[in-house]
Design an enzyme around this catalytic site. Sequence first.
Site, PDB file in Angstrom:
ATOM      1  N   GLU A  85       0.841  -1.205   0.000  1.00  0.00           N
ATOM      2  CA  GLU A  85       0.000   0.000   0.000  1.00  0.00           C
ATOM      3  C   GLU A  85       0.876   1.256   0.000  1.00  0.00           C
ATOM      4  O   GLU A  85       0.552   2.245  -0.641  1.00  0.00           O
ATOM      5  CB  GLU A  85      -0.954   0.008   1.207  1.00  0.00           C
ATOM      6  CG  GLU A  85      -1.984  -1.102   1.183  1.00  0.00           C
ATOM      7  CD  GLU A  85      -2.811  -1.150  -0.099  1.00  0.00           C
ATOM      8  OE1 GLU A  85      -3.273  -0.102  -0.552  1.00  0.00           O
ATOM      9  OE2 GLU A  85      -2.957  -2.252  -0.657  1.00  0.00           O
ATOM     10  N   TRP A 142       1.637   1.858  -3.423  1.00  0.00           N
ATOM     11  CA  TRP A 142       0.611   2.580  -4.216  1.00  0.00           C
ATOM     12  C   TRP A 142       0.825   4.085  -4.118  1.00  0.00           C
ATOM     13  O   TRP A 142       0.622   4.826  -5.066  1.00  0.00           O
ATOM     14  CB  TRP A 142      -0.810   2.218  -3.730  1.00  0.00           C
ATOM     15  CG  TRP A 142      -1.353   1.018  -4.439  1.00  0.00           C
ATOM     16  CD1 TRP A 142      -1.337  -0.264  -3.975  1.00  0.00           C
ATOM     17  CD2 TRP A 142      -1.964   0.973  -5.752  1.00  0.00           C
ATOM     18  NE1 TRP A 142      -1.909  -1.097  -4.908  1.00  0.00           N
ATOM     19  CE2 TRP A 142      -2.311  -0.365  -5.999  1.00  0.00           C
ATOM     20  CE3 TRP A 142      -2.257   1.932  -6.708  1.00  0.00           C
ATOM     21  CZ2 TRP A 142      -2.930  -0.776  -7.181  1.00  0.00           C
ATOM     22  CZ3 TRP A 142      -2.875   1.538  -7.896  1.00  0.00           C
ATOM     23  CH2 TRP A 142      -3.200   0.196  -8.116  1.00  0.00           C
ATOM     24  N   TRP A 149     -21.117  13.380 -18.316  1.00  0.00           N
ATOM     25  CA  TRP A 149     -21.400  13.606 -16.883  1.00  0.00           C
ATOM     26  C   TRP A 149     -22.637  14.479 -16.744  1.00  0.00           C
ATOM     27  O   TRP A 149     -22.922  15.327 -17.585  1.00  0.00           O
ATOM     28  CB  TRP A 149     -20.226  14.327 -16.199  1.00  0.00           C
ATOM     29  CG  TRP A 149     -18.921  13.606 -16.254  1.00  0.00           C
ATOM     30  CD1 TRP A 149     -17.795  14.022 -16.896  1.00  0.00           C
ATOM     31  CD2 TRP A 149     -18.583  12.362 -15.626  1.00  0.00           C
ATOM     32  NE1 TRP A 149     -16.784  13.117 -16.725  1.00  0.00           N
ATOM     33  CE2 TRP A 149     -17.236  12.082 -15.951  1.00  0.00           C
ATOM     34  CE3 TRP A 149     -19.279  11.441 -14.839  1.00  0.00           C
ATOM     35  CZ2 TRP A 149     -16.571  10.933 -15.511  1.00  0.00           C
ATOM     36  CZ3 TRP A 149     -18.608  10.298 -14.409  1.00  0.00           C
ATOM     37  CH2 TRP A 149     -17.286  10.059 -14.745  1.00  0.00           C
ATOM     38  N   ASN A 185     -10.631   3.287   3.529  1.00  0.00           N
ATOM     39  CA  ASN A 185     -10.359   3.113   2.092  1.00  0.00           C
ATOM     40  C   ASN A 185     -11.486   2.398   1.353  1.00  0.00           C
ATOM     41  O   ASN A 185     -11.889   2.797   0.266  1.00  0.00           O
ATOM     42  CB  ASN A 185      -9.040   2.371   1.890  1.00  0.00           C
ATOM     43  CG  ASN A 185      -8.711   2.217   0.420  1.00  0.00           C
ATOM     44  OD1 ASN A 185      -8.584   3.211  -0.304  1.00  0.00           O
ATOM     45  ND2 ASN A 185      -8.601   0.980  -0.042  1.00  0.00           N
ATOM     46  N   TRP A 227     -16.019  12.901 -11.543  1.00  0.00           N
ATOM     47  CA  TRP A 227     -15.164  12.572 -10.401  1.00  0.00           C
ATOM     48  C   TRP A 227     -14.478  13.815  -9.822  1.00  0.00           C
ATOM     49  O   TRP A 227     -14.132  13.846  -8.643  1.00  0.00           O
ATOM     50  CB  TRP A 227     -14.112  11.516 -10.775  1.00  0.00           C
ATOM     51  CG  TRP A 227     -13.130  11.951 -11.846  1.00  0.00           C
ATOM     52  CD1 TRP A 227     -13.237  11.735 -13.182  1.00  0.00           C
ATOM     53  CD2 TRP A 227     -11.904  12.686 -11.677  1.00  0.00           C
ATOM     54  NE1 TRP A 227     -12.166  12.279 -13.857  1.00  0.00           N
ATOM     55  CE2 TRP A 227     -11.324  12.862 -12.950  1.00  0.00           C
ATOM     56  CE3 TRP A 227     -11.228  13.188 -10.569  1.00  0.00           C
ATOM     57  CZ2 TRP A 227     -10.113  13.536 -13.155  1.00  0.00           C
ATOM     58  CZ3 TRP A 227     -10.022  13.862 -10.766  1.00  0.00           C
ATOM     59  CH2 TRP A 227      -9.484  14.031 -12.040  1.00  0.00           C
ATOM     60  N   TRP A 273      -9.438   8.843  -7.159  1.00  0.00           N
ATOM     61  CA  TRP A 273     -10.699   9.166  -7.842  1.00  0.00           C
ATOM     62  C   TRP A 273     -10.725   8.631  -9.268  1.00  0.00           C
ATOM     63  O   TRP A 273     -11.740   8.126  -9.739  1.00  0.00           O
ATOM     64  CB  TRP A 273     -10.961  10.681  -7.806  1.00  0.00           C
ATOM     65  CG  TRP A 273     -11.685  11.029  -6.549  1.00  0.00           C
ATOM     66  CD1 TRP A 273     -11.135  11.523  -5.394  1.00  0.00           C
ATOM     67  CD2 TRP A 273     -13.077  10.833  -6.274  1.00  0.00           C
ATOM     68  NE1 TRP A 273     -12.107  11.647  -4.431  1.00  0.00           N
ATOM     69  CE2 TRP A 273     -13.308  11.239  -4.943  1.00  0.00           C
ATOM     70  CE3 TRP A 273     -14.154  10.364  -7.010  1.00  0.00           C
ATOM     71  CZ2 TRP A 273     -14.579  11.184  -4.342  1.00  0.00           C
ATOM     72  CZ3 TRP A 273     -15.413  10.304  -6.430  1.00  0.00           C
ATOM     73  CH2 TRP A 273     -15.612  10.705  -5.113  1.00  0.00           C
TER      74      TRP A 273
END
Length: 465
Positions: free
Chosen positions: A272, A275, A303, A338, A356, A379
Amino acid sequence: MDKKIGLFWLRDDFRMIKNDGLAEATINHDQVIVFYLYKQEIYKYQEAQKWWLSKSLINFKEKLNKFNINLEILETNSFKNFFDKLTKKNDFKMYWNKVYEPDFLKFDKYLSNIMQSKNISYKICKGNALNEIDEIKKNDGSPFKVFTPFWKSAEKNFLDKIPPKQKKIKKTKSKITYFKSCIEPEKILPQKKWFKNFEKIWLPGEESALKELQNFIENRISNYSEKRNFPNIIGTSKLSPFIKFGQIHVETIWDECKNKTKSIGTTKFLTEIGWREFNHSLINHFPYMLKNNYSKKFDKFPWKKNSKFLSAWKKGLTGYPIVDAGMRELYSTGWMHNRVRMIVGSFLVKHLLIDWKEGEKFFRNCLLDYSPASNVSGWQWVAGCGADAAPYFRIFNPILQGEKFDKEGEYVKKWLPELKNLSSKYIHKPWEFNDEKFKLGRDYPYPIVKHEEARLKALDAFKKI
Ligand code: FAD
């Protein structure tokens, strides 16, 4: 010893351990000033972080005092103007650590050029990362776009490096003041006092970061893989705001984890951290993704603008308990689990078809751990338009997600007390519950969209691109 004053420009490095720039300044100079430049524009949409920043400045000022070092906070509209003025003098040598964001790295280059042209000495040190951005590239020199090969290469590169000798911060000879018109850290606090609740939950500072890490290693890391997905328990480290403000270096996290634990949980946890590094790499190689879709085909995505839906989402009034619980946790604590970040994000972009970027902006304002790299990438991962993202057509069902990850509804009930009397059978679908004491529309909203209809609409919209 250099007779000049050592100036350390403090950015996201509120720590004494593994702070190379600060350590070098204290090793080379008898007198050191640490200065922080508060630029209101940066924090305009980062209200929650103003609280963390203010508290961190207070905490760090006290720590530096013990080393005879003053922390001076200055307000500025423009870094450029500030340094143009500062570099008219030449009685100092400046030090700072990198921040791995394109604007900061670009500014480092600008500042280096200015300083060189004026014969002012400076040193830029490594920031809060395992590797430098340029160190991790594919064999052909291009950047990685997929996480797994990135991490394989990044982990190997980090392990292959000979660890540099740790530079320790030294107490300086005498304390001085250097800048005029400094401000007090309290001035940075947000006007609105909603952050009072944060004070009951968080204690910003390096000591807390180290304590939280030890606590996590002793009690949770070995079960991290199994427990990290359940928001009703504390299964993760909750270190994110500390990492963001550099109150702990990721190398310290790495060393402590590797030295004290050996489990699948440890490997997963360090992945993680990987990431985070991947996200830094992405925004530096593809800086346009900070404001736009990484995948250009999403530029044509239809959108919808719907202020009523957006407002219901922000307030945690969508009628879907797991979504609403997450949004209320965020507002109340400045943090969100998360798994729930993924659920609420998916709901906004897929069920409500809202861009987003609206969600990203709201998170930016509310998250204590907000970081441009991880927020934008998170996102875009959720929306399906990012690098190595979840495909758009995989749409989270908020009812099933709730039933899977908060089976008994403990998390939901914590943040939505109005649902406290619902059994686990109904907790994720309160519209099926019938009781005199609980009335949908009065005690809790009707779902603002129907899941199945919304899913089909989302798939339809996706077909258009
Ligand atoms: P742990 O599980 O204990 O992980 C340890 C550390 O690894 C974290 O503190 C964080 O630094 C890093 N990390 C963990 N998961 C991720 C991830 N998926 N991506 C990148 N780094 C990760 N994280 C931020 O730090 N800042 C953000 O602004 C942010 N915005 C997000 C927005 C969305 C829509 C999503 C889906 C995720 C976002 N994340 C963000 C990633 C992740 O949710 C948080 O890092 C994590 O929840 C922090 O909790 P923790 O410290 O207990 O994590």
